[in-house]
Design a protein around this motif. Structure first.
Motif, short mmCIF file in Angstrom:
data_model
loop_
_atom_site.label_atom_id
_atom_site.label_comp_id
_atom_site.label_asym_id
_atom_site.label_seq_id
_atom_site.Cartn_x
_atom_site.Cartn_y
_atom_site.Cartn_z
N GLU A 233 -12.92 -11.11 -41.68
CA GLU A 233 -11.51 -11.45 -41.44
C GLU A 233 -10.86 -10.46 -40.48
O GLU A 233 -10.08 -10.86 -39.61
N ALA A 234 -11.18 -9.19 -40.64
CA ALA A 234 -10.64 -8.19 -39.71
C ALA A 234 -11.21 -8.41 -38.31
O ALA A 234 -10.50 -8.22 -37.31
N GLN A 235 -12.46 -8.81 -38.21
CA GLN A 235 -13.06 -9.11 -36.91
C GLN A 235 -12.36 -10.30 -36.26
O GLN A 235 -12.10 -10.28 -35.04
N LEU A 236 -12.04 -11.32 -37.06
CA LEU A 236 -11.32 -12.47 -36.52
C LEU A 236 -9.96 -12.07 -35.96
O LEU A 236 -9.58 -12.46 -34.85
N ARG A 237 -9.23 -11.26 -36.70
CA ARG A 237 -7.91 -10.81 -36.23
C ARG A 237 -8.06 -9.97 -34.96
O ARG A 237 -7.24 -10.07 -34.04
N GLU A 238 -9.09 -9.16 -34.91
CA GLU A 238 -9.34 -8.35 -33.71
C GLU A 238 -9.57 -9.24 -32.49
O GLU A 238 -9.01 -9.00 -31.42
N MET A 239 -10.38 -10.29 -32.66
CA MET A 239 -10.66 -11.19 -31.53
C MET A 239 -9.42 -11.97 -31.12
O MET A 239 -9.16 -12.19 -29.93
N PHE A 240 -8.61 -12.41 -32.10
CA PHE A 240 -7.39 -13.12 -31.78
C PHE A 240 -6.44 -12.23 -30.99
O PHE A 240 -5.80 -12.67 -30.04
N ASP A 241 -6.36 -10.96 -31.36
CA ASP A 241 -5.47 -10.03 -30.66
C ASP A 241 -5.99 -9.70 -29.26
O ASP A 241 -5.25 -9.73 -28.28
N ARG A 242 -7.27 -9.40 -29.16
CA ARG A 242 -7.84 -8.95 -27.88
C ARG A 242 -7.92 -10.07 -26.86
O ARG A 242 -7.70 -9.85 -25.67
N LEU A 243 -8.23 -11.28 -27.32
CA LEU A 243 -8.47 -12.39 -26.40
C LEU A 243 -7.32 -13.40 -26.39
O LEU A 243 -7.42 -14.44 -25.72
N ASP A 244 -6.25 -13.11 -27.11
CA ASP A 244 -5.07 -13.99 -27.13
C ASP A 244 -5.48 -15.42 -27.48
O ASP A 244 -5.19 -16.37 -26.75
N LEU A 245 -6.14 -15.58 -28.61
CA LEU A 245 -6.72 -16.87 -28.99
C LEU A 245 -5.75 -17.81 -29.70
O LEU A 245 -6.04 -19.00 -29.83
N ALA A 246 -4.61 -17.30 -30.15
CA ALA A 246 -3.74 -18.11 -31.01
C ALA A 246 -3.33 -19.42 -30.34
O ALA A 246 -3.29 -20.47 -30.98
N ARG A 247 -3.04 -19.37 -29.04
CA ARG A 247 -2.57 -20.57 -28.35
C ARG A 247 -3.67 -21.61 -28.14
O ARG A 247 -3.39 -22.78 -27.90
N SER A 248 -4.93 -21.18 -28.24
CA SER A 248 -6.05 -22.10 -28.01
C SER A 248 -6.69 -22.60 -29.30
O SER A 248 -7.57 -23.46 -29.25
#
Length: 251
Positions: free
Chosen positions: A165-180
Motif C-alpha cells: 500500500e505504501a508502494q502504491l501511494r509512492e507511485m501515485f505521488d511520483r507519477l501523478d497517477l490519480a488522474r489516470s
C-alpha cells in the motif's frame, strides 16, 4: 582522464555513497565518458534522472564530459514545468503501463486494482523484463537499481517503500497517477479486462449466499472468476478513494 564536479539533488542522493550526498564533489572520469556512464557509475540509475545540467546547459545522457565540467543532476520536478529544457529522453510514454519485478507482486495487484495494465511474474528474469519494457513501452518497477541501469530501459522507477500500500501511494505521488486511474477495470490475477455479467451467468460460479445478497457481478474471461461488491470490495474501494483523492464509482 578528465575531472568533473558533480552535484545530485533531492532523492537522488539516496543512491550515492554517504560521503558524496548533498554536496558538490570532484570525480575522475575516463576521457570521452558520457554523462549517463558517470551518473550510473556513481550509483544512480538513469531512469531516476529527469534533468542534467552541464555548466548550466541542459544535456542528454550521451553528452561527453570534459575537463572542469560542472554537472548538476535532478530527479523529477513536482511543481515546475521543465519540459522545454529536457534532453534526457526522446519522448514521454503516452500510455502508462508497467512491468514489475519479482519482489513487487503486491504492488502489481494494487496497480491493476487502480486500472493500470501491469505485467508481473515472479519468474521473470531481468533480461526478460528489459525486453518487455523495450518492446511494449512499459515502465519498469523494481527495488533493484542495477536492473534500471540496463541500456534499453528508458522509463523506470526505483520503489523505495517496502509495503504494497505504501508502494502504491509512492507511485501515485511520483507519477501523478490519480488522474489516470480507472479502478475495478482489470482482474487482479490476470491483468485482463473485467466485464459485467447478468446475475444468472454467475449461478454456479458464486456461492449461493452471495447470489441471494447481490445483484451486480463482473467476470474475467481469462481466469473465469466472478467478483461482486462484498466486504473485500469495500476495503479496496476505500483504498482507491484515498489514493485518487475522490470517490470512485463501481465499474
Amino acid at each position: 582522464m578528465v575531472t568533473a564536479t558533480f552535484r545530485f539533488y533531492e532523492e537522488l542522493n539516496d543512491f550515492l555513497a554517504r560521503p558524496l550526498r548533498r554536496q558538490s564533489f570532484s570525480c575522475k572520469c575516463a576521457r570521452a565518458a558520457s554523462a549517463k556512464h558517470m551518473i550510473e557509475a556513481l550509483g544512480v540509475p538513469h531512469t531516476e534522472v529527469e534533468l542534467i545540467l552541464v555548466n548550466g546547459e541542459s544535456v542528454g545522457f550521451e553528452h561527453q564530459l570534459q575537463e572542469g565540467d560542472r554537472v548538476a543532476v535532478y530527479p523529477k520536478f513536482e511543481a515546475l514545468d521543465i519540459q522545454p529544457l529536457l534532453r534526457v529522453r526522446e519522448r514521454p510514454l503516452r500510455v502508462v503501463r508497467f512491468v514489475a519485478d519479482a519482489h513487487l507482486g503486491g504492488l502489481a495487484q494494487l496497480l491493476r486494482l487502480a486500472g493500470f495494465d501491469t505485467l508481473y511474474d515472479n519468474h521473470y528474469a531481468d533480461s526478460h523484463i528489459e525486453s518487455i519494457a523495450s518492446d511494449e513501452d512499459r515502465i519498469v518497477l523494481t527495488r533493484d537499481r542495477e536492473l534500471l541501469k540496463r541500456r534499453s530501459i528508458t522509463h523506470g522507477c526505483y520503489v523505495r517503500a517496502l509495503k504494497p500500500e505504501a508502494q502504491l501511494r509512492e507511485m501515485f505521488d511520483r507519477l501523478d497517477l490519480a488522474r489516470s486511474a480507472q479502478p475495478f477495470r482489470l482482474c487482479l490475477t490476470c491483468n485482463a479486462p473485467l466485464r459485467r455479467i447478468a446475475k444468472d451467468e454467475a449461478i454456479g460460479r458464486a456461492p449461493d449466499g452471495v447470489l441471494e445478497r447481490h445483484s451486480q457481478f463482473v467476470t474475467c474471461d481469462v481466469c473465469r472468476r466472478v467478483f461482486w461488491e462484498g466486504s473485500h470490495w469495500r476495503r479496496m474501494r476505500a483504498l482507491m478513494d484515498s489514493v485518487t483523492g475522490a470517490a470512485t464509482l463501481a465499474r
